[in-house]
Design an enzyme around this catalytic site. Structure first.
Site, mmCIF file in Angstrom:
data_model
loop_
_atom_site.group_PDB
_atom_site.id
_atom_site.type_symbol
_atom_site.label_atom_id
_atom_site.label_comp_id
_atom_site.label_asym_id
_atom_site.label_seq_id
_atom_site.Cartn_x
_atom_site.Cartn_y
_atom_site.Cartn_z
ATOM 1 N N LYS A 93 0.860 -1.188 0.000
ATOM 2 C CA LYS A 93 0.000 0.000 0.000
ATOM 3 C C LYS A 93 0.897 1.239 0.000
ATOM 4 O O LYS A 93 1.748 1.410 0.893
ATOM 5 C CB LYS A 93 -0.869 -0.031 1.258
ATOM 6 C CG LYS A 93 -2.169 0.707 1.139
ATOM 7 C CD LYS A 93 -3.022 0.392 2.357
ATOM 8 C CE LYS A 93 -4.312 1.127 2.354
ATOM 9 N NZ LYS A 93 -4.985 1.024 3.637
HETATM 10 C C1 E4P Z 1 -8.280 2.162 3.582
HETATM 11 O O1 E4P Z 1 -7.556 1.283 3.177
HETATM 12 C C2 E4P Z 1 -8.209 2.747 4.912
HETATM 13 O O2 E4P Z 1 -7.575 1.831 5.779
HETATM 14 C C3 E4P Z 1 -9.541 3.016 5.536
HETATM 15 O O3 E4P Z 1 -10.617 2.566 4.729
HETATM 16 C C4 E4P Z 1 -9.717 4.351 6.128
HETATM 17 O O4 E4P Z 1 -10.979 4.412 6.740
HETATM 18 P P1 E4P Z 1 -11.371 5.534 7.817
HETATM 19 O O5 E4P Z 1 -11.567 6.811 7.086
HETATM 20 O O6 E4P Z 1 -12.640 5.017 8.430
HETATM 21 O O7 E4P Z 1 -10.226 5.596 8.788
#
Ligand code: E4P
Length: 218
Positions: free
Chosen positions: A87
């Site tokens: 990522k």
């Molecule tokens: C995506 O990969 C992120 O980990 C995640 O969806 C972020 O979500 P949040 O805005 O609820 O922290």
């Protein structure tokens, strides 16, 4: 549509996997910290433990923000298990790294996508997934689902192979609307996945069926 769970909690991952509908896991540094996972060795062991539960697609986020650092960290993460997807944040150095990982055959998930322009750049660089954060856009009074719609349209226009991974999915309607629009994947916490199970008429109907059966059969 694929379902990923957005957590580093092993119990939640196991529960979603046992339901038989889980296609992958996304994590981020905040989610790892929430589980109290610190230090490189523990972080790697935790990713390995996640890979041992699921069949594929475990997004593990790099911390470095310079090209060399992202490449070094990403290669180390990718070596942990074939299920790892590296990522990478949507920054200039990240885009360069996504291209380089693509050439090395390492899968990537370009994270922190908040505009269609960013999604085009990530796809052109060869990201396997883009993660538009719909809940965080909604938080600032911008329609997150419209962004998913825009990206679906653009990727269709040009046949980009990058998959649209709707992220920051906060509730079941987000998930259902992402499915209507045609997002390839949605990642969300366990309660959003299990929330899809619920309907009061199902509960009432089942209670009546069981009561009627009991009347005659004891
Ligand atoms: C995506 O990969 C992120 O980990 C995640 O969806 C972020 O979500 P949040 O805005 O609820 O922290």
């Amino acid at each position: 549509m694929q379902f990923f769970i957005d957590t580093a909690n092993l119990n939640d991952i196991q529960e979603a996997y046992d339901l038989g509908v889980l296609d992958g896991v996304t994590t981020n540094p905040s989610l790892m910290a929430k589980e109290g996972i610190t230090g490189d060795d523990n972080i790697r062991a935790h990713y390995k433990a996640i890979c041992d539960i699921v069949d594929d697609n475990v997004s593990a986020e790099v911390i470095a923000t310079d090209f060399d650092g992202i490449m070094k960290e990403g290669r180390q993460l990718a070596k942990l298990d074939d299920k790892i997807v590296v990522k990478v944040p949507m920054i200039k150095e990240g885009v360069k790294a996504i291209k380089a990982f693509y050439e090395e055959g390492i899968r990537t998930n370009c994270t922190l996508i908040f505009s269609a322009g960013q999604a085009i750049l990530a796809a052109k660089a060869g990201a396997s997934y883009v993660s538009p954060f719909i809940g965080r856009l909604d938080d600032v009074s911008t329609d997150g689902l419209s962004l998913i719609e825009q990206i679906v349209q653009i990727y269709d226009n040009y046949g980009f192979e990058t998959e649209i991974l709707a992220a920051s999915v906060r509730h079941t309607m987000h998930l259902i609307q992402c499915a209507e629009i045609g997002a390839d994947v949605a990642t969300c916490p366990l309660n959003v996945i299990t929330g899809l199970l619920k309907h009061p008429l199902t509960d009432q109907g089942l209670a009546k069926f069981l009561a009627d059966h009991k009347k005659l059969n004891g």
